[in-house]
Design an enzyme around this catalytic site. Structure first.
Site, PDB file in Angstrom:
ATOM      1  N   ARG A   1       0.596  -1.258   0.110  1.00 33.90           N
ATOM      2  CA  ARG A   1      -0.028   0.044   0.021  1.00 33.90           C
ATOM      3  C   ARG A   1       0.759   1.274   0.242  1.00 33.90           C
ATOM      4  O   ARG A   1       0.406   2.263  -0.561  1.00 33.90           O
ATOM      5  CB  ARG A   1      -0.981   0.166   1.149  1.00 33.90           C
ATOM      6  CG  ARG A   1      -2.197  -1.054   1.001  1.00 33.90           C
ATOM      7  CD  ARG A   1      -2.920  -0.909   2.190  1.00 33.90           C
ATOM      8  NE  ARG A   1      -2.436  -1.531   3.437  1.00 33.90           N
ATOM      9  CZ  ARG A   1      -2.418  -2.916   3.887  1.00 33.90           C
ATOM     10  NH1 ARG A   1      -2.656  -3.538   3.189  1.00 33.90           N
ATOM     11  NH2 ARG A   1      -1.575  -2.967   4.990  1.00 33.90           N
TER      12      ARG A   1
ATOM     13  N   GLU B   1       1.696  -4.669  13.826  1.00 34.92           N
ATOM     14  CA  GLU B   1       0.857  -4.803  14.729  1.00 34.92           C
ATOM     15  C   GLU B   1       0.052  -6.183  14.777  1.00 34.92           C
ATOM     16  O   GLU B   1      -0.225  -6.703  15.647  1.00 34.92           O
ATOM     17  CB  GLU B   1      -0.538  -3.755  14.406  1.00 34.92           C
ATOM     18  CG  GLU B   1      -1.447  -3.713  15.501  1.00 34.92           C
ATOM     19  CD  GLU B   1      -2.649  -2.586  15.079  1.00 34.92           C
ATOM     20  OE1 GLU B   1      -2.787  -2.474  14.043  1.00 34.92           O
ATOM     21  OE2 GLU B   1      -3.476  -2.585  16.107  1.00 34.92           O
TER      22      GLU B   1
HETATM   23  P1  AMP Z   1       3.605  -1.056  12.298  1.00 34.65           P
HETATM   24  O1  AMP Z   1       4.887  -2.005  12.016  1.00 34.65           O
HETATM   25  O2  AMP Z   1       3.046  -1.854  13.292  1.00 34.65           O
HETATM   26  O3  AMP Z   1       3.628   0.227  12.405  1.00 34.65           O
HETATM   27  O4  AMP Z   1       2.504  -1.527  11.335  1.00 34.65           O
HETATM   28  C1  AMP Z   1       2.265  -0.921   9.983  1.00 34.65           C
HETATM   29  C2  AMP Z   1       2.355  -1.478   8.727  1.00 34.65           C
HETATM   30  O5  AMP Z   1       1.203  -2.645   8.950  1.00 34.65           O
HETATM   31  C3  AMP Z   1       1.681  -0.727   7.530  1.00 34.65           C
HETATM   32  O6  AMP Z   1       2.261  -0.999   6.399  1.00 34.65           O
HETATM   33  C4  AMP Z   1       0.214  -0.981   7.665  1.00 34.65           C
HETATM   34  O7  AMP Z   1      -0.084  -1.237   6.205  1.00 34.65           O
HETATM   35  C5  AMP Z   1      -0.044  -2.344   8.279  1.00 34.65           C
HETATM   36  N1  AMP Z   1      -1.037  -2.287   9.435  1.00 34.65           N
HETATM   37  C6  AMP Z   1      -0.736  -2.349  10.767  1.00 34.65           C
HETATM   38  N2  AMP Z   1      -1.683  -2.251  11.413  1.00 34.65           N
HETATM   39  C7  AMP Z   1      -2.866  -1.780  10.678  1.00 34.65           C
HETATM   40  C8  AMP Z   1      -4.111  -1.804  10.917  1.00 34.65           C
HETATM   41  N3  AMP Z   1      -4.584  -1.452  11.977  1.00 34.65           N
HETATM   42  N4  AMP Z   1      -4.790  -1.013   9.588  1.00 34.65           N
HETATM   43  C9  AMP Z   1      -4.349  -1.211   8.371  1.00 34.65           C
HETATM   44  N5  AMP Z   1      -2.998  -1.472   8.302  1.00 34.65           N
HETATM   45  C10 AMP Z   1      -2.301  -1.827   9.371  1.00 34.65           C
END
Ligand code: AMP
Length: 176
Positions: free
Chosen positions: A60, A97
């Site tokens: 994305r 996440e």
């Molecule tokens: P993080 O590494 O935990 O900051 O997660 C960010 C990545 O995971 C991004 O590339 C997002 O596309 C995806 N992501 C994590 N949590 C979500 C969420 N609640 N909704 C959509 N995408 C998420």
């Protein structure tokens, strides 16, 4: 324009307990998409920032990152899942996440000292961004900005990339 109204929240995707922020509902709206990109560009333009490369995350992140690269007259560099890039790469593992993952970047994607903007669709725990920062810095790039469309501020992802200029457009301060 109220851009957060354009984001669709899908409960329990891709895993039970995750409130997934679906940006496709914003992207398909021509006015909202343009508005979002313009605001992201404006944040860095008004600080007179210059970027040689925009580095974006699969998949994305690519949608936003390539437009930002065009706007900043910068080159575009993809961070890809392991095994997708054809030439010599370096690799970084990270946790998001809801998953454990890894990104690769081509070794020759960034020149020593180049100014880099890292772009992702969403900041949750910050693990993804930190992996991007580590890869860029291993290649000698200087991360002068981080941009995301959405930030889940209650997960404190910014703490993983302290000291960097992090800009996000739509912030959620609680799980909803
Ligand atoms: P993080 O590494 O935990 O900051 O997660 C960010 C990545 O995971 C991004 O590339 C997002 O596309 C995806 N992501 C994590 N949590 C979500 C969420 N609640 N909704 C959509 N995408 C998420």
């Amino acid at each position: 324009m109220n851009l957060d109204e354009k984001i669709r929240t899908v409960p329990n995707f891709p895993k039970e307990g995750i409130m997934f922020k679906d940006i496709t509902t914003l992207l398909k709206d021509s006015v909202a998409f343009r508005n979002a990109i313009d605001s992201m560009v404006e944040h860095f333009m008004k600080k007179d920032m210059h970027f040689d490369k925009v580095v974006s995350t699969e998949a994305r992140g690519f949608i936003l990152g390539s437009v930002l690269a065009y706007e900043f007259h910068a080159g575009f560099v993809p961070l890809r899942k392991p095994g997708k890039l054809p030439a010599e790469t370096i690799k970084q593992e990270f946790e998001t996440e809801y998953s454990t993952d890894a990104f690769e970047i081509h070794k020759d994607a960034i020149e020593e000292g180049e100014s880099v903007l890292i772009c992702d669709d969403l900041i949750a725990t910050g693990g993804t961004l930190k992996a991007g920062v580590d890869l860029v810095e291993k290649l000698g790039g200087k991360v002068n900005g981080i941009a995301a469309l959405v930030e889940l501020t209650f997960l404190k992802g910014r703490d993983k990339v302290k000291g960097y200029d992090v800009f996000s457009l739509i912030k959620y301060d609680e799980e909803k």
